[in-house]
Scaffold this motif. Sequence first.
Motif, mmCIF file in Angstrom:
data_model
loop_
_atom_site.group_PDB
_atom_site.id
_atom_site.type_symbol
_atom_site.label_atom_id
_atom_site.label_comp_id
_atom_site.label_asym_id
_atom_site.label_seq_id
_atom_site.Cartn_x
_atom_site.Cartn_y
_atom_site.Cartn_z
ATOM 1 N N LYS A 176 0.881 -9.826 -14.346
ATOM 2 C CA LYS A 176 0.490 -8.425 -14.469
ATOM 3 C C LYS A 176 0.513 -7.778 -13.096
ATOM 4 C CE LYS A 176 -0.556 -8.286 -18.838
ATOM 5 N NZ LYS A 176 -0.033 -7.345 -19.781
ATOM 6 N N HIS A 177 0.738 -6.480 -13.081
ATOM 7 C CA HIS A 177 0.807 -5.713 -11.843
ATOM 8 C C HIS A 177 -0.275 -4.636 -11.901
ATOM 9 C CE1 HIS A 177 4.617 -7.740 -11.261
ATOM 10 N NE2 HIS A 177 4.842 -7.479 -12.544
ATOM 11 N N THR A 178 -1.065 -4.548 -10.854
ATOM 12 C CA THR A 178 -2.208 -3.654 -10.821
ATOM 13 C C THR A 178 -2.050 -2.622 -9.713
ATOM 14 O OG1 THR A 178 -3.603 -5.449 -11.603
ATOM 15 C CG2 THR A 178 -4.723 -3.573 -10.634
ATOM 16 N N ALA A 179 -2.382 -1.380 -10.036
ATOM 17 C CA ALA A 179 -2.431 -0.299 -9.051
ATOM 18 C C ALA A 179 -3.878 0.190 -8.998
ATOM 19 C CB ALA A 179 -1.503 0.837 -9.454
ATOM 20 N N ALA A 180 -4.457 0.208 -7.810
ATOM 21 C CA ALA A 180 -5.850 0.606 -7.647
ATOM 22 C C ALA A 180 -6.001 1.482 -6.411
ATOM 23 C CB ALA A 180 -6.745 -0.615 -7.530
ATOM 24 N N CYS A 181 -6.686 2.604 -6.569
ATOM 25 C CA CYS A 181 -6.917 3.523 -5.458
ATOM 26 C C CYS A 181 -8.118 3.046 -4.650
ATOM 27 C CB CYS A 181 -7.147 4.929 -5.990
ATOM 28 S SG CYS A 181 -7.250 6.166 -4.668
ATOM 29 N N THR A 182 -7.992 3.095 -3.330
ATOM 30 C CA THR A 182 -9.060 2.631 -2.450
ATOM 31 C C THR A 182 -9.880 3.781 -1.858
ATOM 32 O OG1 THR A 182 -7.538 2.598 -0.588
ATOM 33 C CG2 THR A 182 -7.786 0.545 -1.829
ATOM 34 N N ALA A 183 -9.600 5.003 -2.263
ATOM 35 C CA ALA A 183 -10.344 6.150 -1.750
ATOM 36 C C ALA A 183 -11.764 6.163 -2.331
ATOM 37 C CB ALA A 183 -9.630 7.448 -2.118
ATOM 38 N N PRO A 184 -12.732 6.602 -1.545
ATOM 39 C CA PRO A 184 -14.106 6.668 -2.046
ATOM 40 C C PRO A 184 -14.221 7.647 -3.224
ATOM 41 C CG PRO A 184 -14.025 7.148 0.310
ATOM 42 C CD PRO A 184 -12.625 7.046 -0.164
ATOM 43 N N ARG A 185 -14.991 7.270 -4.202
ATOM 44 C CA ARG A 185 -15.307 8.076 -5.387
ATOM 45 C C ARG A 185 -14.087 8.386 -6.262
ATOM 46 N NH1 ARG A 185 -17.526 11.050 -1.275
ATOM 47 N NH2 ARG A 185 -16.113 12.748 -1.758
ATOM 48 N N ARG A 229 0.857 -1.185 0.000
ATOM 49 C CA ARG A 229 0.000 0.000 0.000
ATOM 50 C C ARG A 229 0.890 1.230 0.000
ATOM 51 N NH1 ARG A 229 -5.392 0.250 1.403
ATOM 52 N NH2 ARG A 229 -6.105 2.341 1.807
ATOM 53 N N ILE A 230 0.650 2.124 -0.971
ATOM 54 C CA ILE A 230 1.375 3.394 -1.071
ATOM 55 C C ILE A 230 0.316 4.492 -1.013
ATOM 56 C CG2 ILE A 230 2.871 4.825 -2.480
ATOM 57 C CD1 ILE A 230 3.909 2.207 -3.760
ATOM 58 N N GLY A 231 0.181 5.100 0.154
ATOM 59 C CA GLY A 231 -0.888 6.079 0.353
ATOM 60 C C GLY A 231 -2.227 5.367 0.245
ATOM 61 N N PRO A 232 -3.178 5.912 -0.538
ATOM 62 C CA PRO A 232 -4.464 5.250 -0.698
ATOM 63 C C PRO A 232 -4.458 4.182 -1.798
ATOM 64 C CG PRO A 232 -4.519 7.329 -1.814
ATOM 65 C CD PRO A 232 -3.174 7.255 -1.122
ATOM 66 N N VAL A 233 -3.325 3.988 -2.469
ATOM 67 C CA VAL A 233 -3.250 3.078 -3.614
ATOM 68 C C VAL A 233 -2.642 1.745 -3.192
ATOM 69 C CG1 VAL A 233 -2.359 2.758 -5.953
ATOM 70 C CG2 VAL A 233 -2.990 5.039 -5.167
ATOM 71 N N GLN A 234 -3.290 0.654 -3.614
ATOM 72 C CA GLN A 234 -2.758 -0.679 -3.385
ATOM 73 C C GLN A 234 -2.159 -1.195 -4.684
ATOM 74 O OE1 GLN A 234 -5.834 -3.220 -1.798
ATOM 75 N NE2 GLN A 234 -4.896 -3.090 0.215
ATOM 76 N N VAL A 235 -1.001 -1.838 -4.584
ATOM 77 C CA VAL A 235 -0.320 -2.432 -5.724
ATOM 78 C C VAL A 235 -0.207 -3.921 -5.466
ATOM 79 C CG1 VAL A 235 1.796 -2.497 -7.082
ATOM 80 C CG2 VAL A 235 0.985 -0.328 -6.169
#
Length: 63
Positions: free
Chosen positions: A29-38, A12-18
């Motif tokens: 494959k490598h995925t980056a996804a933000c977990t912040a609402p909206r 986890r880097i800030g609100p983003v999970q990798v």
Amino acid sequence: MSARRRFRNLIRIGPVQVGTAYDQRGREKHTAACTAPRCGFSSEYDSRSAAELAARTHRCPAR
């Protein structure tokens, strides 16, 4: 409908999970996804360093 992926090596880097997973063709494959609402940011990369760079430079528009 997309396949359910098993992610490994999650960080986890800030609100983003990798995370790392295999796609339907067996390629890593490598995925980056933000977990912040909206926010809705999610992207897939071929290299881990590219996904981590995207996570470090991501700015949420929902702030």
